[in-house]
Write an enzyme that holds these catalytic residues in place. Structure first.
Site, mmCIF file in Angstrom:
data_model
loop_
_atom_site.group_PDB
_atom_site.id
_atom_site.type_symbol
_atom_site.label_atom_id
_atom_site.label_comp_id
_atom_site.label_asym_id
_atom_site.label_seq_id
_atom_site.Cartn_x
_atom_site.Cartn_y
_atom_site.Cartn_z
ATOM 1 N N LYS A 118 -2.794 -8.361 5.102
ATOM 2 C CA LYS A 118 -3.219 -6.758 3.903
ATOM 3 C C LYS A 118 -4.100 -7.933 2.369
ATOM 4 O O LYS A 118 -4.546 -7.534 2.105
ATOM 5 C CB LYS A 118 -2.401 -6.555 3.456
ATOM 6 N N LYS A 210 -5.742 -0.849 15.934
ATOM 7 C CA LYS A 210 -4.363 0.204 15.408
ATOM 8 C C LYS A 210 -5.513 1.620 14.730
ATOM 9 O O LYS A 210 -5.902 1.349 13.781
ATOM 10 C CB LYS A 210 -3.743 0.024 14.498
ATOM 11 N N LYS A 213 -5.229 4.630 8.032
ATOM 12 C CA LYS A 213 -6.193 5.674 7.038
ATOM 13 C C LYS A 213 -7.045 4.202 6.207
ATOM 14 O O LYS A 213 -8.160 5.088 5.676
ATOM 15 C CB LYS A 213 -4.420 5.011 6.357
HETATM 16 P P1 TYM Z 1 3.032 3.925 5.942
HETATM 17 O O1 TYM Z 1 3.168 4.603 4.718
HETATM 18 O O2 TYM Z 1 2.073 2.167 6.476
HETATM 19 O O3 TYM Z 1 3.562 4.219 7.837
HETATM 20 C C1 TYM Z 1 4.469 5.411 7.810
HETATM 21 C C2 TYM Z 1 4.710 5.092 8.951
HETATM 22 O O4 TYM Z 1 3.918 5.296 10.147
HETATM 23 C C3 TYM Z 1 3.466 4.167 11.051
HETATM 24 N N1 TYM Z 1 2.180 4.140 12.154
HETATM 25 C C4 TYM Z 1 1.785 4.613 12.899
HETATM 26 N N2 TYM Z 1 2.519 4.689 14.433
HETATM 27 C C5 TYM Z 1 2.478 4.363 15.232
HETATM 28 N N3 TYM Z 1 0.126 4.319 15.499
HETATM 29 C C6 TYM Z 1 -0.186 4.149 14.165
HETATM 30 N N4 TYM Z 1 -1.350 3.801 14.573
HETATM 31 C C7 TYM Z 1 0.570 4.014 12.649
HETATM 32 N N5 TYM Z 1 -0.035 4.084 11.517
HETATM 33 C C8 TYM Z 1 0.943 3.495 11.125
HETATM 34 C C9 TYM Z 1 4.191 3.355 10.596
HETATM 35 O O5 TYM Z 1 4.471 2.350 11.655
HETATM 36 C C10 TYM Z 1 5.095 3.970 10.020
HETATM 37 O O6 TYM Z 1 6.619 4.024 10.370
HETATM 38 N N6 TYM Z 1 6.390 -0.004 5.814
HETATM 39 C C11 TYM Z 1 6.000 1.638 6.071
HETATM 40 C C12 TYM Z 1 6.909 2.264 4.530
HETATM 41 C C13 TYM Z 1 8.321 1.850 4.276
HETATM 42 C C14 TYM Z 1 9.280 2.462 5.107
HETATM 43 C C15 TYM Z 1 10.878 1.997 4.016
HETATM 44 C C16 TYM Z 1 9.915 2.819 6.377
HETATM 45 C C17 TYM Z 1 8.703 1.899 3.403
HETATM 46 N N7 TYM Z 1 10.124 1.727 3.027
HETATM 47 C C18 TYM Z 1 12.106 1.879 4.648
HETATM 48 C C19 TYM Z 1 11.089 2.668 6.924
HETATM 49 C C20 TYM Z 1 12.057 2.362 6.008
HETATM 50 C C21 TYM Z 1 4.730 1.750 6.324
HETATM 51 O O7 TYM Z 1 4.347 0.995 6.144
HETATM 52 O O8 TYM Z 1 4.879 2.944 6.231
#
Ligand code: TYM
Length: 348
Positions: A118, A210, A213
């Site tokens: 990132k 991957k 967004k």
């Molecule tokens: P975020 O918002 O980027 O993603 C949310 C969830 O979607 C999953 N994800 C995917 N899974 C499969 N294939 C994909 N292409 C894909 N893109 C995204 C992410 O793995 C995630 O589960 N860091 C976290 C947010 C967070 C969190 C936490 C999660 C903050 N605190 C505590 C669990 C526990 C995240 O990347 O969110």
């Protein structure tokens, strides 16, 4: 020591919720409700770790927080039985993150691959928040002493860090934890739940990237707000190769686009990939894509419609978040009391 079983997970309100978020996370959140007490969080403090032009500014952030909340509810999360809230309303997340900043080691954070991705080349210019992101994530989970965290594959390393922080806290303060009657460990070593055929959904334009967004091409992803026509167009245009589908999973090994579409179908249908290939092995992509469009539209279009309906009622959404935050805060406050006692801070 046995910990009370509890699920926690979070989704960032950074716009463009997509099929990867749904299959990798939100669909699992829904299923886990039957078995666990669940806490699902819109992690707004994580969203602001990247520059303002990425999260779109204050007005967009507010809209996105409400949109993720609407998506949770539209997908089937019950905010009455479980807890749905936004992170910034429960100040214990930030407070525990500070304590964990003093437990986590610089060397651990230096290994985080998502920060490297990132921050890119201009690392000097990344925010401290982006670097500290995984520590706040550990605080999110451990402030509820959650035992299980459903996430996509890209979060695996962050969950390992969460376990490292819990373990070091438990070790560093072992005598204080025992003296205060918490036994051998105050924090659980949280288990990630990263299972099934869609833990890493790939771009529809490139099976080696991957689904994300931030991809400039909207054709690379199915957004949760897409209607039936948009879903159909994107699936029909999805990149494939010229061969028919294989009959066995091994045949997907060097065919990333085929593997991705079969994984998406399997996850949407709640069936193993092998079973999907049992049905479609030998078929051309045109046949398979028609079936995938039907399945995707039947599962996703009602969620999009419900998101739109719920999204219009901001008063309702805000009341869900306020009520969820009250309930989350009650749990988090207990943890913070114990943590302060364990560390030796004087509290009221
Ligand atoms: P975020 O918002 O980027 O993603 C949310 C969830 O979607 C999953 N994800 C995917 N899974 C499969 N294939 C994909 N292409 C894909 N893109 C995204 C992410 O793995 C995630 O589960 N860091 C976290 C947010 C967070 C969190 C936490 C999660 C903050 N605190 C505590 C669990 C526990 C995240 O990347 O969110």
């Amino acid at each position: 020591m046995a910990f009370k079983e509890r699920v926690f997970s979070g989704v960032q309100p950074t716009g463009n919720l997509h099929l990867g978020n749904y299959l990798g996370a939100i669909k699992k959140f829904v299923a886990l409700q039957a078995q666990y007490d669940c806490i699902y969080c819109v992690v707004d403090l994580h969203a602001i770790t990247v520059p303002i032009n990425v999260w779109g500014g204050p007005k967009t952030l507010r809209e996105n927080i409400r949109e993720v909340t609407a998506a949770f509810i539209a997908a089937g999360i019950d905010p009455k039985k479980h807890i749905v809230f936004n992170q910034s309303q429960v100040s214990a997340h930030a407070e525990l993150a500070w304590i964990f900043n003093c437990v986590a080691r610089l060397g651990w954070l230096n290994r985080m691959t998502q920060f490297k991705e990132k921050a890119g080349k201009d690392r000097e210019n990344a925010s401290i928040g982006l670097y500290d992101y995984p520590v706040l994530m550990a605080a999110d989970i451990l402030v509820y002493r959650a035992t299980h965290v459903p996430v996509g594959d890209d979060q695996k390393q962050h969950l390992e860090l969460c376990r490292d922080i819990a373990q070091k806290f438990n070790n560093d303060f072992a005598s204080s934890i025992a003296e205060l009657g918490h036994g051998q460990a105050y924090f659980p070593l949280t288990e990630p739940i990263i299972q099934g055929p869609a833990t890493r959904v790939m771009s529809l334009r490139d099976g080696t990237k991957k689904m994300s967004k931030s991809d400039p091409s909207d054709y690379s992803r199915i957004n949760l707000t897409d209607d039936a026509d948009a879903i159909a167009q994107k699936v029909r245009k999805a990149k494939t190769d010229p061969e028919p589908l294989p009959s066995e999973e091994a045949g997907l090994a060097v065919r990333p686009e085929a593997d991705n579409l079969v994984g998406i179908y399997a996850a949407l249908a709640d069936r193993p990939k092998a079973e999907v290939l049992g049905e479609f092995g030998g078929a051309q992509f045109s046949t398979f894509k028609t079936a995938l469009v039907d399945l995707a539209v039947s599962q996703l279009a009602p969620i999009a419609a419900e998101m739109k309906r719920i999204g219009q009622d901001t008063a309702y959404i805000d009341s869900v978040l306020a009520e969820g935050s009250d309930r989350a805060e009650a749990v988090a406050a207990e943890t913070m009391k114990s943590v302060k006692d364990i560390v030796g801070l004087i509290r009221r």
